[in-house]
Scaffold this motif. Structure first.
Motif, PDB file in Angstrom:
ATOM      1  N   GLY A 102      -6.046   3.728  -1.895  1.00  0.00           N
ATOM      2  CA  GLY A 102      -5.827   3.950  -3.317  1.00  0.00           C
ATOM      3  C   GLY A 102      -6.074   2.746  -4.195  1.00  0.00           C
ATOM      4  N   VAL A 103      -6.206   1.567  -3.594  1.00  0.00           N
ATOM      5  CA  VAL A 103      -6.503   0.368  -4.371  1.00  0.00           C
ATOM      6  C   VAL A 103      -8.003   0.302  -4.604  1.00  0.00           C
ATOM      7  CG1 VAL A 103      -6.454  -2.161  -4.421  1.00  0.00           C
ATOM      8  CG2 VAL A 103      -4.496  -0.886  -3.513  1.00  0.00           C
ATOM      9  N   ARG A 104      -8.398   0.117  -5.838  1.00  0.00           N
ATOM     10  CA  ARG A 104      -9.813   0.034  -6.182  1.00  0.00           C
ATOM     11  C   ARG A 104     -10.240  -1.431  -6.237  1.00  0.00           C
ATOM     12  NH1 ARG A 104     -10.941   4.915 -10.549  1.00  0.00           N
ATOM     13  NH2 ARG A 104      -9.453   6.407  -9.643  1.00  0.00           N
ATOM     14  N   MET A 105     -11.381  -1.735  -5.641  1.00  0.00           N
ATOM     15  CA  MET A 105     -11.894  -3.102  -5.648  1.00  0.00           C
ATOM     16  C   MET A 105     -13.312  -3.114  -6.198  1.00  0.00           C
ATOM     17  SD  MET A 105     -12.175  -6.027  -2.658  1.00  0.00           S
ATOM     18  CE  MET A 105     -13.302  -5.141  -1.574  1.00  0.00           C
ATOM     19  N   THR A 106     -13.568  -4.018  -7.108  1.00  0.00           N
ATOM     20  CA  THR A 106     -14.897  -4.198  -7.674  1.00  0.00           C
ATOM     21  C   THR A 106     -15.251  -5.672  -7.636  1.00  0.00           C
ATOM     22  OG1 THR A 106     -14.512  -2.352  -9.188  1.00  0.00           O
ATOM     23  CG2 THR A 106     -16.352  -3.801  -9.706  1.00  0.00           C
ATOM     24  N   HIS A 107     -16.495  -5.960  -7.237  1.00  0.00           N
ATOM     25  CA  HIS A 107     -17.004  -7.332  -7.236  1.00  0.00           C
ATOM     26  C   HIS A 107     -17.947  -7.529  -8.414  1.00  0.00           C
ATOM     27  CE1 HIS A 107     -15.677  -8.618  -3.167  1.00  0.00           C
ATOM     28  NE2 HIS A 107     -15.742  -7.317  -2.907  1.00  0.00           N
ATOM     29  N   GLY A 108     -17.996  -8.736  -8.908  1.00  0.00           N
ATOM     30  CA  GLY A 108     -18.942  -9.072  -9.958  1.00  0.00           C
ATOM     31  C   GLY A 108     -18.979 -10.573 -10.156  1.00  0.00           C
ATOM     32  N   PHE A 109     -19.679 -10.998 -11.184  1.00  0.00           N
ATOM     33  CA  PHE A 109     -19.755 -12.415 -11.517  1.00  0.00           C
ATOM     34  C   PHE A 109     -19.349 -12.619 -12.965  1.00  0.00           C
ATOM     35  CE2 PHE A 109     -22.448 -12.221  -7.810  1.00  0.00           C
ATOM     36  CZ  PHE A 109     -22.192 -13.417  -7.161  1.00  0.00           C
ATOM     37  N   HIS A 110     -18.589 -13.673 -13.203  1.00  0.00           N
ATOM     38  CA  HIS A 110     -18.237 -14.093 -14.555  1.00  0.00           C
ATOM     39  C   HIS A 110     -18.592 -15.564 -14.675  1.00  0.00           C
ATOM     40  CE1 HIS A 110     -16.211 -14.409 -18.373  1.00  0.00           C
ATOM     41  NE2 HIS A 110     -15.422 -15.372 -17.900  1.00  0.00           N
ATOM     42  N   GLN A 111     -19.552 -15.853 -15.540  1.00  0.00           N
ATOM     43  CA  GLN A 111     -20.057 -17.226 -15.698  1.00  0.00           C
ATOM     44  C   GLN A 111     -20.461 -17.808 -14.344  1.00  0.00           C
ATOM     45  OE1 GLN A 111     -16.903 -19.260 -17.822  1.00  0.00           O
ATOM     46  NE2 GLN A 111     -17.422 -18.258 -19.758  1.00  0.00           N
ATOM     47  N   ASP A 112     -21.217 -17.010 -13.581  1.00  0.00           N
ATOM     48  CA  ASP A 112     -21.762 -17.393 -12.272  1.00  0.00           C
ATOM     49  C   ASP A 112     -20.684 -17.627 -11.210  1.00  0.00           C
ATOM     50  OD1 ASP A 112     -24.394 -17.283 -13.212  1.00  0.00           O
ATOM     51  OD2 ASP A 112     -24.282 -19.337 -13.973  1.00  0.00           O
ATOM     52  N   VAL A 113     -19.489 -17.152 -11.443  1.00  0.00           N
ATOM     53  CA  VAL A 113     -18.406 -17.295 -10.470  1.00  0.00           C
ATOM     54  C   VAL A 113     -18.080 -15.919  -9.904  1.00  0.00           C
ATOM     55  CG1 VAL A 113     -15.976 -17.919 -10.131  1.00  0.00           C
ATOM     56  CG2 VAL A 113     -17.431 -19.308 -11.628  1.00  0.00           C
ATOM     57  N   ARG A 114     -18.069 -15.807  -8.575  1.00  0.00           N
ATOM     58  CA  ARG A 114     -17.713 -14.540  -7.950  1.00  0.00           C
ATOM     59  C   ARG A 114     -16.303 -14.145  -8.389  1.00  0.00           C
ATOM     60  NH1 ARG A 114     -20.109 -10.377  -5.446  1.00  0.00           N
ATOM     61  NH2 ARG A 114     -21.233 -11.727  -3.992  1.00  0.00           N
ATOM     62  N   THR A 115     -16.161 -12.938  -8.903  1.00  0.00           N
ATOM     63  CA  THR A 115     -14.885 -12.453  -9.410  1.00  0.00           C
ATOM     64  C   THR A 115     -14.596 -11.087  -8.794  1.00  0.00           C
ATOM     65  OG1 THR A 115     -15.336 -13.592 -11.499  1.00  0.00           O
ATOM     66  CG2 THR A 115     -13.561 -11.974 -11.505  1.00  0.00           C
ATOM     67  N   VAL A 116     -13.325 -10.864  -8.470  1.00  0.00           N
ATOM     68  CA  VAL A 116     -12.907  -9.599  -7.872  1.00  0.00           C
ATOM     69  C   VAL A 116     -11.834  -8.971  -8.746  1.00  0.00           C
ATOM     70  CG1 VAL A 116     -11.634  -8.558  -5.947  1.00  0.00           C
ATOM     71  CG2 VAL A 116     -13.491 -10.133  -5.490  1.00  0.00           C
ATOM     72  N   TRP A 117     -11.986  -7.665  -8.959  1.00  0.00           N
ATOM     73  CA  TRP A 117     -11.015  -6.893  -9.719  1.00  0.00           C
ATOM     74  C   TRP A 117     -10.376  -5.864  -8.801  1.00  0.00           C
ATOM     75  CZ3 TRP A 117      -8.388  -6.825 -14.057  1.00  0.00           C
ATOM     76  CH2 TRP A 117      -7.815  -5.616 -14.493  1.00  0.00           C
ATOM     77  N   LEU A 118      -9.039  -5.851  -8.769  1.00  0.00           N
ATOM     78  CA  LEU A 118      -8.289  -4.852  -8.004  1.00  0.00           C
ATOM     79  C   LEU A 118      -7.451  -4.024  -8.976  1.00  0.00           C
ATOM     80  CD1 LEU A 118      -6.906  -7.145  -5.138  1.00  0.00           C
ATOM     81  CD2 LEU A 118      -8.938  -5.693  -5.044  1.00  0.00           C
ATOM     82  N   GLN A 119      -7.305  -2.744  -8.702  1.00  0.00           N
ATOM     83  CA  GLN A 119      -6.542  -1.892  -9.592  1.00  0.00           C
ATOM     84  C   GLN A 119      -5.975  -0.716  -8.811  1.00  0.00           C
ATOM     85  OE1 GLN A 119      -8.792  -0.379 -12.920  1.00  0.00           O
ATOM     86  NE2 GLN A 119      -6.992  -0.212 -14.229  1.00  0.00           N
ATOM     87  N   ALA A 120      -4.772  -0.272  -9.186  1.00  0.00           N
ATOM     88  CA  ALA A 120      -4.125   0.879  -8.555  1.00  0.00           C
ATOM     89  C   ALA A 120      -3.637   1.834  -9.637  1.00  0.00           C
ATOM     90  CB  ALA A 120      -2.967   0.422  -7.674  1.00  0.00           C
ATOM     91  N   GLU A 121      -3.362   3.068  -9.233  1.00  0.00           N
ATOM     92  CA  GLU A 121      -3.008   4.094 -10.188  1.00  0.00           C
ATOM     93  C   GLU A 121      -1.642   3.872 -10.840  1.00  0.00           C
ATOM     94  OE1 GLU A 121      -3.427   7.971  -8.524  1.00  0.00           O
ATOM     95  OE2 GLU A 121      -5.614   7.823  -8.334  1.00  0.00           O
ATOM     96  N   ASP A 122      -0.788   3.022 -10.234  1.00  0.00           N
ATOM     97  CA  ASP A 122       0.532   2.779 -10.827  1.00  0.00           C
ATOM     98  C   ASP A 122       0.497   1.729 -11.933  1.00  0.00           C
ATOM     99  OD1 ASP A 122       0.161   0.437  -9.436  1.00  0.00           O
ATOM    100  OD2 ASP A 122       1.999   0.579  -8.243  1.00  0.00           O
ATOM    101  N   GLY A 123      -0.704   1.286 -12.320  1.00  0.00           N
ATOM    102  CA  GLY A 123      -0.839   0.288 -13.367  1.00  0.00           C
ATOM    103  C   GLY A 123      -0.953  -1.136 -12.867  1.00  0.00           C
TER     104      GLY A 123
END
Length: 316
Positions: free
Chosen positions: A224-245
């Motif tokens: 149920g945990v959502r994970m997304t990878h990306g880059f912010h100002q050439d820095v590897r960044t990870v976003w995690l999110q769950a349905e409970d906020g």
């Protein structure tokens, strides 16, 4: 310290899946050799001496259907497409090549029961779960090949085989990001409550969460945990999110967490577990589909990867 609140919008709007209408890429061709393999071995297409009855889920332009026709004969090829416009285009494309497999415009989640059972079922759209309707349309020795997807990873292709107890089970063999089946697409979660933001340093490099082997393990441990990878100002960044906020965004040695759970602390613990296991690569993981659901395993179907319990998460 990185201001993670500024990267929330761009990170949370990213998608972990890529719209990949089938076309002659190296990965697509690699997957095709498994569709014609005997259940006991993955043989290249050129070594397949059988003419298995094959069902494709997601005709799109007709490219994969054309490959199947060349390999096993058009009389053995069935393909379904939910989009009527694409289905008509595929029919015209195939007719232009002198190929006339059985095509149907219908929801691929239901398969094509009229012509079952099938020796091979190939999905060219990503599945969150293997529909039981497709499993029921397999011949006793039938083999399904599908790109699976989860909110924690973008995509991984699995080849399953019927077990003695009737379950389907098999290993993942590489990553593959496909557009999810329409009924398997999820709504985006809303933004977290930024008033709950907590900032701290972290020693976990987001790069260590990027390998597919970890993502498969993490998807089972943190359902149920959502994970997304990306880059912010050439820095590897990870976003995690769950349905409970709950949410977390990390990069550049800092992390910001939101909501009732500390998702980053949970990810740190799961990554440490994965490291202690020797960081097994993608083929070490597999999937088992039963009449009651599906689960991931590591090294062997008996070694089920269990979800973290609420008590484990609360104890962090």
């Amino acid at each position: 310290m990185t201001d993670h609140s500024r990267v929330y919008s761009s990170m949370s709007n990213r998608s972990t899946s890529v719209n990949s209408t089938p076309r002659p890429s190296a990965r697509v061709l690699s997957a095709r050799k498994y569709i014609c393999a005997r259940p006991s071995a993955a043989m290249p297409w050129s070594c397949c001496s059988l003419a298995p009855c094959s069902l494709e889920i997601g005709t799109a332009t007709g490219y994969v259907a054309a490959l199947l026709c060349r390999r096993v004969g058009e009389e053995n090829v069935y393909s379904v497409e939910i989009d009527g416009v694409l289905g008509a285009q595929a029919r015209a494309n195939l007719a232009g090549e002198g190929l006339y497999p059985t095509l149907r415009v219908t929801d691929g989640e239901m398969g094509l029961a009229d012509h079952a059972p099938y020796d091979r079922i190939l999905s060219t759209c990503a599945l969150r779960e293997v529909p039981l309707s497709l499993a029921d349309q397999l011949a006793p020795d039938g083999v399904p090949v599908a790109p699976m997807t989860d909110v924690f990873y973008g995509g991984a292709t699995v080849r399953l085989a019927r077990q003695a107890n009737g379950d389907l089970s098999g290993p993942f063999f590489h990553g593959a990001s496909y557009m999810p089946m329409r009924s398997h697409r999820l709504e985006k979660l809303g933004p977290p409550d930024t008033t709950t933001a907590r900032h701290r340093q972290t020693n976990l490099d987001p790069e260590r969460l990027y390998p597919l082997g970890f993502a498969l393990y993490g998807s089972a441990r943190l359902p149920g945990v959502r994970m997304t990878h990306g880059f912010h100002q050439d820095v590897r960044t990870v976003w995690l999110q769950a349905e409970d906020g709950s949410a977390a965004v990390a990069g550049g040695g800092t992390v910001t967490v939101y909501g009732p759970r500390d998702l980053w602390a949970e990810a740190e613990e799961v990554e440490a577990e994965y490291g202690a296991l020797g960081r097994p690569d993608t083929p070490a993981s597999g999937l088992t589909v039963t009449s009651h659901g599906q689960h991931l395993w590591l090294h062997a179907p008996t070694e089920v990867i269990c979800a973290k319990s609420p008590g484990e998460a609360a104890g962090l």
